[in-house]
Each structure stands twice: as structure tokens, then as C-alpha cells.
Design an enzyme around this catalytic site. Structure first.
Site, PDB file in Angstrom:
ATOM      1  N   GLU A 273      35.012  48.781  42.899  1.00 57.69           N
ATOM      2  CA  GLU A 273      35.369  47.736  43.864  1.00 57.69           C
ATOM      3  C   GLU A 273      36.467  46.925  43.213  1.00 57.69           C
ATOM      4  O   GLU A 273      36.216  46.189  42.256  1.00 57.69           O
ATOM      5  CB  GLU A 273      34.143  46.884  44.206  1.00 57.69           C
ATOM      6  CG  GLU A 273      34.336  46.051  45.454  1.00 57.69           C
ATOM      7  CD  GLU A 273      34.939  44.701  45.158  1.00 57.69           C
ATOM      8  OE1 GLU A 273      36.177  44.559  45.361  1.00 57.69           O
ATOM      9  OE2 GLU A 273      34.211  43.808  44.719  1.00 57.69           O
ATOM     10  N   GLU A 404      48.375  40.440  44.030  1.00 58.23           N
ATOM     11  CA  GLU A 404      47.097  39.737  44.141  1.00 58.23           C
ATOM     12  C   GLU A 404      47.168  38.502  43.242  1.00 58.23           C
ATOM     13  O   GLU A 404      47.260  38.610  42.017  1.00 58.23           O
ATOM     14  CB  GLU A 404      45.944  40.646  43.707  1.00 58.23           C
ATOM     15  CG  GLU A 404      44.588  40.005  43.915  1.00 58.23           C
ATOM     16  CD  GLU A 404      43.430  40.932  43.570  1.00 58.23           C
ATOM     17  OE1 GLU A 404      42.370  40.802  44.208  1.00 58.23           O
ATOM     18  OE2 GLU A 404      43.582  41.775  42.670  1.00 58.23           O
TER      19      GLU A 404
END
Length: 504
Positions: A273, A404
Site C-alpha cells: 500500500e 506526493e
């Protein structure tokens, strides 16, 4: 432990526990506490004050070897864990949840001290989510069934689900307790054993839960906790020949290293993840104030330190200026301060490295031509707090629209057509989550089908539930956590075929 406090508006808040000494700072193997083989320790700091909380034993390869051997022994067919019936495994998970309920104030306080996140978030969100995760998978433990398969009548054929074996888990610093339970709960429900490495920045709640695991009555070796660093303890788990599966939550770059190590060792299973650059699409027919509040919650929650952060907010041209204005007004309500104060809603970044990176990206936004509408600076000269920051007039090519950020930065972009915004939303290498704000159900279903993300939220954000699977497309990862889908990641399916005696 502590008295409740009452805010000016009459709301009664739980108050943090009084933490005088940290009880558990050693390596947890075989239900016992160990010093590191190297005799090394490392400090963990309170990000809100930069003051050292305590020193923690540093696990490395030798300690990981011991933990894996303990987990492997607990996986043997004649072990207490393997002989235990499925319902009893479920009862142990429920018992652990009970103990976390009992220690909720202490765990929430430790989580806030170690991460800097607001105490009420730790208490109501992270603890509640962790407890619900344990209870959900406790209920699954005796419901993981195989099937009887229709084959030639001279055979009986059926499947059974067996544990994968020893499962390694490497968890991040942004949600240390929640990620701990996301990893151990489905794994234990399926009958596996676990070696888990908490992030070196935030090891304290995981270690305290180790004491609760022993108190709950889990057999020795079922859960082993090895605090340490990624290049040593983490790498040892990823490349270990006796680890059968590894689950990792963290950056895409480290996820690639883990997958490579798994492939080069024993081809162990891997679930990842990873990062996200998550699009939110705000159509002109939406409930505008709801969209403002939800997207901003998505951008600033946990100081923006979320893989699910609302990183790119696309707003339809006709409502763009009003959306910007309302977003600025809403951001003014955010309370920055001591994370242990229940009034605080915005805490510090986790450490100096993250703090510097976020400020550098904010500066890149200025240089690239985005318009700074709010915030954009540090709070104080010697702290890790950064103001909630809003940029308008953001363009797709800018770094703040591509990288990000992992900090409290809200990027507002405009769009003209539905077709255009779908193409732009899907242009990222990531595909973790997305959100749509509209009152048109046909549009919501059409756009959600077109978005290449593992989760799509409609008229909400960060609406995570333990029953719903979570994971990403593209470079946001492989596999799924939570829900029934996670059980497949921790189970091997065996087919058994039996030849029947010949009959006339």
C-alpha cells in the site's frame, strides 16, 4: 487515568493520560522482552517539542532471525497456535480488542506523543479504527471456508484455506497503531504468525500492544515486534528465506525495493500500500460547502501526512473562484497548537526531514507560478509546525501537482469539461483514491467507473470502513487490505481430490 475536560461550547472531551515513564521499549519475541543483539538503541522524539521521549532497542538482522524462528516454531502443526480451533483464535482477537479499549487513553496519549497528531484524532479515530479492525477479523476467524467442487462422480474434490505461514509486516509512521492492527488482524484470523517492524519514528504504541498481546493469551511466537530501521530490520524481513509473505505500507520507492528483495529471496508473497496523488473532482452542481469542507479535511487531515491526501482538487470553472474563497475561510478555523490539547486540530510534521521537504515543495509552488492563497510558512522559528497552505491557479505540470507532498498543502486546479478532467485525473502514475462531488447520480457512477483508483468516494472523503477493501492501482500498490478481500492475501488455497472405490 485522567479527568474529562469541558470546552467553552460545553462539549466534554477525554483528556490525555499522565505518562511518566514508557513501560515497553525492548524487542518483543516469543512473548518476552529482549535487548538487541548489537546492544544498540535509538531515540524516539515528540515532534511537537523535539524533546526525546525515550530510547528503544534497535533490532537488526540477527534479531529479525530470532523473531522469524519464533514465528516459524509457532507455525508448526503440533504448536498450541496451530492446534487452536478457529473460534478460539477469534476470541483472542476479541480479548486483545478488549484490552485496547481498557488502555485506550494511554494508547491514544502515546500515539500523540510519538506522532504529533492531535489527541482527539488518536483517541476517536485511530484507537476506534484499530479496535474495530480487531473485532471485525475476530468475527471472520471461524468463517473462512473452502468449497466442495462438482467433478467426475468417481472423485470427491474440495478446497481448504490454510495459513500462508510466517508473515512479515513493515508499517509506517503516519498511522502506527492503525497500520499495526490492519496487518496483524487478518493475518492472525487466518492462522498465520507475524513478525512486524514498526517505523523507527513511532515504535511506542506497537510495543505497548505487545504487552497486551501477551496479556490476552496469544501463544509465544505468534506475534513478534522488532523496532528498528528499514535498511537493516526491514530489509532482513523482506529478504528472509523463512518469511512466506510480507505486507508493507509506505513510499513507492521502498515498496519497489521490498518487491525486488522478495523476488530475489524466496518469491514470497507481497502486498503493498504505497503513495498517492489523489484527485478530487468538484462539479458545479455539487453541495459547495460540503465539497469545501470534505476536500479540505482530505488535504489537511493528519497534517497532510496521508497516502490518501486530497492532493489535486479539480474544480469546475463556474464555481472555481467561490470555491477558493470558501476554502480560505474554512482554513482559518483550523487550530494549530499543542497536540495534547483537545482543542487542537493541526499538529506538527513528523520530523525535520519531512518538515524541510514540505517547505521546499511549497517554495516550488511559488516559483512555478501557483498563487498562494493561505499559509505557506512555518509556525515559529524552532518547531516542526507548518501552516495549512492553499494554492490556487495550480497547473498540471507543477511539482506540487505531480509529487506526493505528504504535508498540509491544498492544490486547487480548474477544469471545463467532464472528459477533460477524467483524463487529467488519471494522468498520475498513482491510483490510490479519488473523490467526486456532484448531486447527479448518473455522473457520479459514470465518472467513478472511469477513474483508475482503488477507491472512489462520492460526496465524502476519507470514508474508510474496515468492511471495505483498500488498496491502489498502478504505482499505488498491489493487493488489498481490509474487508473480506484481505483474507485472500493471508490464505493459501489447497485442492484435495479423493478417488472413490470403484462401484458396480
Amino acid at each position: 487515568m485522567a479527568q474529562n475536560g469541558t470546552a467553552e461550547n460545553g462539549v466534554v472531551f477525554p483528556q490525555p493520560a499522565k505518562v511518566h515513564d514508557i513501560q515497553h521499549t525492548k524487542i518483543f519475541i516469543n512473548n518476552e522482552w529482549h535487548t538487541s543483539s548489537s546492544s544498540r538503541t535509538f531515540p524516539t522524539f515528540n515532534p511537537a517539542t523535539s524533546v526525546k521521549i525515550c530510547d528503544v532497542e534497535e533490532a537488526d538482522k540477527e534479531d529479525v532471525d530470532k523473531a522469524v524462528q519464533a514465528a516459524k516454531a509457532a507455525q508448526q502443526r503440533d504448536s498450541p497456535w496451530r492446534r487452536m480451533d478457529a473460534s478460539s483464535r477469534g476470541r483472542l482477537l476479541h480479548k486483545l480488542a478488549d484490552l485496547m479499549e481498557k488502555n485506550r487513553l494511554l494508547l491514544a496519549t502515546l500515539e500523540t506523543l510519538d506522532t504529533g497528531k492531535p489527541f482527539l484524532q488518536s483517541f476517536f479515530v485511530d484507537l476506534e479504527g484499530s479496535i474495530r479492525t480487531l473485532r471485525y477479523y475476530a468475527g471472520w476467524a471461524d468463517k473462512i471456508n473452502g468449497k466442495s467442487l462438482p467433478v467426475d462422480e468417481t472423485f470427491v474434490c474440495f478446497t481448504k484455506h490454510e495459513p500462508v505461514g510466517v508473515c512479515g509486516a513493515i508499517i509506517p509512521w503516519n498511522f502506527p497503531l492503525l497500520m499495526f492492527t490492519w496487518k496483524i488482524a487478518p493475518s492472525l484470523s487466518c492462522g498465520n504468525t507475524v513478525v512486524i517492524k514498526p517505523a523507527e519514528q513511532t515504535p511506542l504504541t506497537a510495543l505497548h500492544v505487545g504487552s497486551l498481546i501477551k496479556e490476552a493469551g496469544f501463544p509465544p511466537g505468534v506475534v513478534n515486534i522488532v523496532p528498528g530501521f528499514g535498511p537493516t530490520a526491514g530489509a532482513a524481513i523482506a529478504s528472509h528465506m523463512d518469511v512466506d509473505k510480507v505486507a508493507f505500507t509506505g513510499s513507492t520507492e521502498v515498496g519497489q525495493l521490498i518487491k525486488e528483495a522478495a523476488a530475489k529471496s524466496n518469491l514470497k508473497r507481497v502486498t503493498l500500500e504505497l503513495g498517492g496523488k489523489n484527485p478530487c473532482i468538484v462539479f458545479a452542481d455539487c453541495n459547495l460547502q460540503l465539497a469545501v469542507e470534505e476536500t479540505q479535511k482530505g488535504a489537511f487531515y493528519n497534517q497532510g501526512q496521508c497516502c490518501t491526501a486530497a492532493s489535486r482538487i479539480f474544480v469546475e470553472e463556474s464555481i472555481y473562484e467561490e470555491f477558493v474563497r470558501r476554502s480560505v475561510e474554512n482554513a482559518k478555523k483550523i487550530v494549530t497548537g499543542d497536540p495534547l490539547d483537545p482543542q487542537t486540530t493541526h499538529g506538527p510534521q513528523i520530523n525535520q526531514q519531512q518538515f524541510d521537504r514540505v517547505l521546499e515543495l511549497i517554495e516550488s509552488g511559488r516559483k512555478d507560478g501557483a498563487r498562494l492563497e493561505f499559509g505557506g510558512a512555518a509556525v515559529g522559528e524552532k518547531s516542526l509546525f507548518i501552516q495549512p497552505t492553499i494554492f490556487s491557479q495550480v497547473q498540471d505540470h507543477m511539482r506540487i501537482a505531480k509529487d506526493e507532498i505528504f504535508g498540509p498543502v491544498q492544490c486547487l486546479l480548474s477544469f471545463k469539461t467532464q472528459q477533460e478532467v477524467i483524463l487529467r485525473a488519471n494522468s498520475s502514475k498513482y491510483g490510490l483514491v479519488s473523490a467526486i462531488f456532484t448531486t447527479n447520480l448518473d455522473r457520479a457512477l459514470d465518472v467513478s467507473a472511469a477513474l483508475k483508483t482503488g477507491t472512489v468516494w462520492v460526496n465524502c472523503f476519507n470514508a474508510l470502513h474496515v468492511q471495505a477493501p483498500f488498496g491502489g492501482y498502478k504505482m499505488s500498490g498491489n493487493g488489498r487490505e481490509l474487508g473480506e478481500y484481505a483474507l485472500a492475501e493471508y490464505s493459501e488455497v489447497k485442492a484435495v481430490t479423493i478417488k472413490l472405490r470403484d462401484t458396480l
